[in-house]
Motif scaffolding. Structure first.
Motif, PDB file in Angstrom:
ATOM      1  N   ARG A 171       0.834  -1.215   0.000  1.00 53.92           N
ATOM      2  CA  ARG A 171       0.000   0.000   0.000  1.00 53.92           C
ATOM      3  C   ARG A 171       0.864   1.259   0.000  1.00 53.92           C
ATOM      4  O   ARG A 171       0.517   2.258  -0.629  1.00 53.92           O
ATOM      5  CB  ARG A 171      -0.908   0.007   1.222  1.00 53.92           C
ATOM      6  CG  ARG A 171      -2.132  -0.872   1.033  1.00 53.92           C
ATOM      7  CD  ARG A 171      -2.847  -1.121   2.324  1.00 53.92           C
ATOM      8  NE  ARG A 171      -3.676  -0.010   2.757  1.00 53.92           N
ATOM      9  CZ  ARG A 171      -4.508  -0.088   3.812  1.00 53.92           C
ATOM     10  NH1 ARG A 171      -4.588  -1.210   4.498  1.00 53.92           N
ATOM     11  NH2 ARG A 171      -5.234   0.931   4.153  1.00 53.92           N
ATOM     12  N   GLU A 212       2.303   1.993  -3.511  1.00 52.37           N
ATOM     13  CA  GLU A 212       1.360   2.373  -4.571  1.00 52.37           C
ATOM     14  C   GLU A 212       1.510   3.806  -5.077  1.00 52.37           C
ATOM     15  O   GLU A 212       1.612   4.016  -6.295  1.00 52.37           O
ATOM     16  CB  GLU A 212      -0.078   2.156  -4.074  1.00 52.37           C
ATOM     17  CG  GLU A 212      -0.702   0.876  -4.607  1.00 52.37           C
ATOM     18  CD  GLU A 212      -2.066   0.634  -4.001  1.00 52.37           C
ATOM     19  OE1 GLU A 212      -2.365  -0.533  -3.734  1.00 52.37           O
ATOM     20  OE2 GLU A 212      -2.801   1.627  -3.765  1.00 52.37           O
ATOM     21  N   HIS A 255       7.004  -0.982   5.612  1.00 55.79           N
ATOM     22  CA  HIS A 255       6.487   0.240   4.992  1.00 55.79           C
ATOM     23  C   HIS A 255       7.269   1.474   5.415  1.00 55.79           C
ATOM     24  O   HIS A 255       7.320   2.456   4.689  1.00 55.79           O
ATOM     25  CB  HIS A 255       4.997   0.410   5.313  1.00 55.79           C
ATOM     26  CG  HIS A 255       4.718   0.661   6.764  1.00 55.79           C
ATOM     27  ND1 HIS A 255       4.880  -0.303   7.720  1.00 55.79           N
ATOM     28  CD2 HIS A 255       4.312   1.774   7.417  1.00 55.79           C
ATOM     29  CE1 HIS A 255       4.577   0.206   8.904  1.00 55.79           C
ATOM     30  NE2 HIS A 255       4.232   1.463   8.750  1.00 55.79           N
ATOM     31  N   ASP A 260       1.145  11.142   0.389  1.00 53.93           N
ATOM     32  CA  ASP A 260       0.299  10.015  -0.014  1.00 53.93           C
ATOM     33  C   ASP A 260       0.821   8.706   0.581  1.00 53.93           C
ATOM     34  O   ASP A 260       0.040   7.849   1.021  1.00 53.93           O
ATOM     35  CB  ASP A 260       0.255   9.888  -1.551  1.00 53.93           C
ATOM     36  CG  ASP A 260      -0.523  11.039  -2.181  1.00 53.93           C
ATOM     37  OD1 ASP A 260      -1.382  11.613  -1.487  1.00 53.93           O
ATOM     38  OD2 ASP A 260      -0.252  11.359  -3.351  1.00 53.93           O
ATOM     39  N   ALA A 269      -1.149   6.256   3.327  1.00 53.78           N
ATOM     40  CA  ALA A 269      -1.271   4.796   3.185  1.00 53.78           C
ATOM     41  C   ALA A 269      -0.677   4.099   4.410  1.00 53.78           C
ATOM     42  O   ALA A 269      -1.214   3.093   4.890  1.00 53.78           O
ATOM     43  CB  ALA A 269      -0.562   4.334   1.905  1.00 53.78           C
TER      44      ALA A 269
END
Ligand SMILES: [Mg+2]
Length: 226
Positions: free
Chosen positions: A36, A39, A58, A75, A79
Motif C-alpha cells: 500500500r 502504490e 512500509h 500520499d 497509506a
C-alpha cells in the motif's frame, strides 16, 4: 553502571511501541501495508531501488519517499497511517507488558510511548487494551516527516523539558538498533528488548546498556530496585 543502578536512576521510561508493547505486524502481515505504501510511488512513476521494491517494511518505503520523492510523501504517509491503524485493531499485545507498566506505576516511574509509528495507531491500540491510563503520553511519527523518526533525536523535541526530567534520568526501552542509537544521541541509557538471542546480540552490538528477554522480567527487575 549496573542494570540495577540504571533502573534505580530512572524516573521516566521512553517505551518503543512495535515490539515491546504490541506485535503490530504478526506473521509477515507487514507485506500488505508495504504494498500500500509503494502504490503512490509506482503511480507517480518513481523508480524504486530493489531494497525498496522488495521490503515488507512500509517505514523503509516511507523514508525513501521522504528523501527521493517528496512530491508523494504525504500520499505514502496516508497509506502508512491507514495500514498501521488497521493493524492496531488486531495486533497482539506483547506478553508481560501489562506487568511491566504495573511495575512502573507502582514504583512511581512515568512512561511515555515514543514510536516511529503514527500516534493515532498507538493510541487506538492502547484504548483497545485498556492501557491509556498507564502511559503519560504518546509521541508518534510526525505526518509526512519520516526524516524525524528515531534515531533522530528531534522526534522528542521539547518532551523532556515538558516532563521536567533530564535525559540521564530517562530510560529508552526498544527492540531496534534505531532505538538504541536514538538513546545514545539523546544521552540516555537503554535496554534492548530482544525476543531472540540473535536480536539480543544485534542490540548489544548497537550499544544497548542491557538486554531484556521479556517485558515481564524487566518489570520484575524494576520492582526489585523499587
Ligand atoms: Mg520497535
Amino acid at each position: 553502571m549496573t542494570v540495577a543502578e540504571m533502573l534505580r536512576g530512572t524516573e521516566v521510561v521512553l517505551l518503543d511501541f512495535d515490539g515491546p508493547v504490541a506485535d503490530l505486524f504478526p506473521r509477515g502481515s507487514g507485506s500488505r501495508i508495504g504494498d500500500r505504501a509503494r502504490e503512490p510511488l509506482l503511480r507517480a512513476g518513481v523508480e524504486l531501488p530493489e531494497v525498496v521494491r522488495a521490503t515488507v517494511q512500509h517505514l523503509v518505503v516511507l523514508e525513501f519517499a521522504g528523501v527521493r520523492a517528496p512530491q508523494v510523501v504525504e500520499d505514502v504517509e496516508r497509506a502508512s497511517v491507514a495500514g498501521e491503524v488497521e493493524a492496531a485493531g488486531t495486533a497482539p499485545v506483547t506478553p508481560g507488558v501489562v506487568e511491566f507498566l504495573d511495575a512502573c506505576a507502582e514504583t512511581g516511574r512515568r512512561v511515555v510511548v515514543v514510536s516511529n509509528n503514527c500516534g493515532v495507531a498507538v493510541q487506538s491500540f492502547l484504548e483497545r487494551e485498556g492501557l491509556v491510563g498507564r502511559v503519560e503520553g504518546v509521541v508518534g511519527r510526525p505526518f509526512g516527516r519520516p526524516e524525524l523518526m528515531k534515531p533522530n533525536p528531534a522526534l522528542i523535541d521539547g518532551l523532556l523539558p515538558e516532563l521536567g526530567v533530564a535525559a540521564g534520568r530517562c530510560l529508552m526501552v526498544g527492540d531496534s538498533a534505531s532505538d538504541i542509537e536514538f538513546s545514545r544521541r539523546v544521552g540516555m541509557p537503554s535496554v534492548g528488548y530482544a525476543k531472540s538471542p540473535e536480536r539480543g546480540a544485534e542490540l548489544a552490538a548497537a550499544g544497548a546498556d542491557a538486554i531484556a528477554h521479556g517485558m515481564q522480567r524487566l518489570g520484575a527487575a524494576i520492582r526489585a530496585v523499587g
